[in-house]
Design a protein around this motif. Sequence first.
Motif, short mmCIF file in Angstrom:
data_model
loop_
_atom_site.label_atom_id
_atom_site.label_comp_id
_atom_site.label_asym_id
_atom_site.label_seq_id
_atom_site.Cartn_x
_atom_site.Cartn_y
_atom_site.Cartn_z
N LEU A 165 51.63 -26.30 -34.92
CA LEU A 165 51.18 -27.30 -35.76
C LEU A 165 50.00 -27.35 -36.43
N LYS A 166 48.85 -26.87 -35.62
CA LYS A 166 47.52 -26.46 -35.97
C LYS A 166 47.59 -25.71 -37.39
N LEU A 167 48.47 -24.55 -37.22
CA LEU A 167 48.54 -23.48 -38.29
C LEU A 167 49.48 -24.22 -39.51
N GLY A 168 50.06 -25.22 -39.26
CA GLY A 168 50.78 -26.03 -40.59
C GLY A 168 52.28 -26.03 -40.54
N PHE A 169 52.83 -25.58 -39.34
CA PHE A 169 54.14 -25.35 -39.38
C PHE A 169 54.83 -26.75 -39.23
N TYR A 170 56.06 -26.78 -39.53
CA TYR A 170 57.08 -27.73 -39.05
C TYR A 170 57.95 -27.39 -37.97
N LEU A 171 58.61 -28.40 -37.04
CA LEU A 171 59.23 -28.13 -35.92
C LEU A 171 60.78 -28.48 -36.30
N SER A 172 61.86 -27.85 -36.30
CA SER A 172 62.99 -28.39 -36.59
C SER A 172 63.90 -28.26 -35.24
N PHE A 173 64.49 -29.91 -35.11
CA PHE A 173 65.38 -29.75 -33.74
C PHE A 173 66.83 -29.72 -34.00
N ALA A 174 67.74 -29.19 -33.39
CA ALA A 174 69.12 -29.44 -33.58
C ALA A 174 69.73 -29.69 -32.01
N GLY A 175 71.13 -29.34 -31.95
CA GLY A 175 71.92 -30.07 -31.07
C GLY A 175 71.19 -29.98 -29.54
N PRO A 176 70.60 -28.65 -29.14
CA PRO A 176 69.99 -28.59 -28.03
C PRO A 176 68.86 -29.76 -27.61
N LEU A 177 68.67 -30.35 -28.43
CA LEU A 177 67.59 -31.42 -28.25
C LEU A 177 68.36 -32.72 -27.41
N THR A 178 69.74 -32.78 -27.62
CA THR A 178 70.80 -33.68 -26.88
C THR A 178 71.02 -33.50 -25.67
N PHE A 179 70.89 -32.22 -25.40
CA PHE A 179 71.60 -31.76 -23.97
C PHE A 179 70.78 -32.20 -22.56
N LYS A 180 71.71 -32.42 -21.73
CA LYS A 180 70.96 -33.19 -20.47
C LYS A 180 69.77 -32.38 -20.03
N ASN A 181 69.82 -31.06 -20.05
CA ASN A 181 68.58 -30.13 -19.54
C ASN A 181 67.45 -30.03 -20.36
N ALA A 182 67.49 -30.82 -21.72
CA ALA A 182 66.39 -30.53 -22.63
C ALA A 182 65.01 -30.94 -22.44
N ARG A 183 64.63 -31.13 -21.25
CA ARG A 183 63.30 -31.57 -20.82
C ARG A 183 62.20 -31.12 -21.62
N HIS A 184 61.98 -29.90 -21.89
CA HIS A 184 60.91 -29.20 -22.56
C HIS A 184 61.10 -29.46 -24.13
N THR A 185 62.40 -29.36 -24.57
CA THR A 185 62.30 -29.83 -26.01
C THR A 185 62.24 -31.03 -26.10
N VAL A 186 62.57 -31.96 -25.53
CA VAL A 186 62.21 -33.54 -25.77
C VAL A 186 60.55 -33.68 -25.63
N GLU A 187 60.11 -32.96 -24.77
CA GLU A 187 58.56 -33.08 -24.50
C GLU A 187 57.91 -32.56 -25.84
N VAL A 188 58.13 -31.76 -26.46
CA VAL A 188 57.83 -31.44 -27.80
C VAL A 188 58.13 -32.23 -28.80
N ALA A 189 59.23 -32.99 -28.61
CA ALA A 189 59.72 -33.85 -29.94
C ALA A 189 58.81 -35.08 -29.57
N ARG A 190 58.63 -35.53 -28.38
CA ARG A 190 57.80 -36.66 -28.06
C ARG A 190 56.48 -36.54 -28.70
N ASN A 191 55.78 -35.48 -28.65
CA ASN A 191 54.46 -35.33 -28.85
C ASN A 191 54.28 -34.76 -30.22
N ALA A 192 54.97 -34.28 -30.74
CA ALA A 192 54.99 -33.69 -32.15
C ALA A 192 54.79 -34.69 -33.18
N PRO A 193 53.64 -34.59 -34.21
CA PRO A 193 53.55 -35.84 -35.09
C PRO A 193 54.82 -36.03 -35.95
#
Length: 254
Positions: A165-193
């Motif tokens: 994010l500091k380098l200017g990138f965007y983060l794209s989220f797909a189906g794995p965000l909805t999976f029950k074991n997606a704890r780390h991906t959910v954390e990223v989505a929650r914290n990302a601007p």
Amino acid sequence: MIWDTHAHLDDEVYEEDFQDVLERIKSSGISRVTNVGYDLPSSKRSVQLAQNYDFIYAAIGIHPHNAEEFSDDVMAQLQALAQQPKVLAWGEIGLDYYRDLSPRTIQQEVFVQQIDLANKVGLPIVIHDRDAHQDVLEIVKAHPPKHGGVFHCYSGSWEMAKVLLKLGFYLSFAGPLTFKNARHTVEVARNAPIDRILAETDSPYLTPEPRRGKRNEPAYVREVVRKLAEIKELSIEEMALQTMHNAETIFKLV
């Protein structure tokens, strides 16, 4: 008003019911789809789809699986495709150490070459990063994309995301965000601007819940947007508009 920023509608799995898939896109409120190339033939098909349908855009590039196919001739043809008006990005490019279908040194060389090409033609890049986080990070630090970039189907940690994010990138989220074991991906989505988040399907792969296990298609990007809205405590409509605006910004359609 939802944009599926990463799909592969040219895949043969859609041959029998392609028009039905397109109808479901329209009826589901999906207003734009980016069809993403992974080799020269798929890049050409992506451009053709973009020419045939007003709501489809294209990205062109050589996937790390196909890195050994990269040559001066392929490079020249991709540069020509990049001049087409509905080509919005160079990708998907990057590294894949999970399947290792091309030697890692060649993957790295082709990744760097394509970043340089994207810089030359004025396009942002779309990055595929699977089990190669450290090497991808080192390459984008050493060879920064001048016109920005997207980490497609982001699978890294929040610590890595902070650097990107500091380098200017965007983060794209797909189906794995909805999976029950997606704890780390959910954390990223929650914290990302909220202004640096995109939604995608990677159709026909990575089908979101509750359709997991079935063929994916762009209409299902609604489930990703729904999950992002839940995480960000917004309405689906607000999240749809935000991700649409974010995509317009990185792909320069504002």
